[in-house]
Design a protein around this motif. Structure first.
Motif: not given
Length: 242
Positions: A25-29
């Motif tokens: 999720f953090r990498n996606f953001i």
């Protein structure tokens, strides 16, 4: 949930994205901000890019506020969906001419999906009902309250039994194989050798008829399954189900 928007944005794994996986999720953001939204200047993206940091949730919450997202960090799915929508709008704004000259969604679908000729029929038209009933009577097909179901049954019968190839095959004379009657046991004795042979022949013919009957029963079962396995569809509502 997000597959269509992720695909539109050329995300590397639109089918497997899991917003509940914290690292993913953090990498996606970070990817979304770096590649699509670009709200921050490059030098201001440090806190968002610091994925292992325990302060990252606060940085993400601030980011949502800065892009005017109506959802908070705790409403993760809603926030992701909103950010994807923003990214799609910005992507379109950056490539207006590219998408303006591209094929429409309807045209793209028409090139990939065959059109079902039954979709656009007016099933309430009296002429349609009369025609389907006449065909069903001619082909000796069981009546049904749903005329579209009857028409599908008619189509199946025609495709499987009334094509030129099927008719030609049915008209071909069957050449029998020689049978050694002495190898077949009758099971009883009439007292007359000629009658015994005649009884054997009748028994073999009966067995052949039973095999043909079983084949027809199997074909009927397949035809019925093809009809009842198809859920009733109301094309006007654009949904499947009763």
């Amino acid at each position: 949930m997000f597959k269509r928007k992720l695909t539109a944005l050329d995300y590397h794994n639109p089918s497997g994205f899991d917003c509940k996986d914290e690292t993913e999720f953090r990498n996606f953001i970070v990817w979304l901000e770096d590649q699509k939204i670009r709200h921050y200047k490059i030098e201001d993206r440090g806190n968002l890019r610091n994925i292992p940091s325990s302060e990252w949730p606060k940085s993400f919450q601030k980011y949502l506020q800065d892009v005017s997202c109506p959802f908070g960090a705790q409403e993760r799915q809603e926030a992701v969906d909103w950010l994807l929508g923003l990214a799609v709008r910005l992507e379109y704004g950056d490539n207006v001419e590219k998408y303006r000259n591209g094929p429409t969604l309807a045209a793209a679908n028409s090139t990939h999906k065959p059109t079902d000729p039954l979709v656009n029929l007016d099933i309430n038209n009296p002429d349609f009902k009369a025609g389907v009933t006449a065909l069903a009577n001619l082909l000796q097909i069981q009546r049904h309250d749903d005329y579209l179901v009857m028409l599908k049954a008619i189509r199946i019968l025609i495709q499987e039994r009334l094509t030129p190839e099927c008719i030609a095959k049915a008209n071909q004379s069957k050449e029998g194989l020689p049978v050694a009657l002495e190898k077949h046991i009758l099971g009883f004795d009439t007292g007359d050798a000629t009658l015994n042979e005649a009884a054997k022949i009748l028994r073999l013919l009966h067995i052949e008829e039973l095999r043909e009957l079983q084949t027809r029963i199997n074909e009927a079962i397949v035809a019925v399954q093809a009809i009842i396995a198809d859920p009733k569809t109301d094309h006007r509502l654009g949904k499947v189900g009763r």
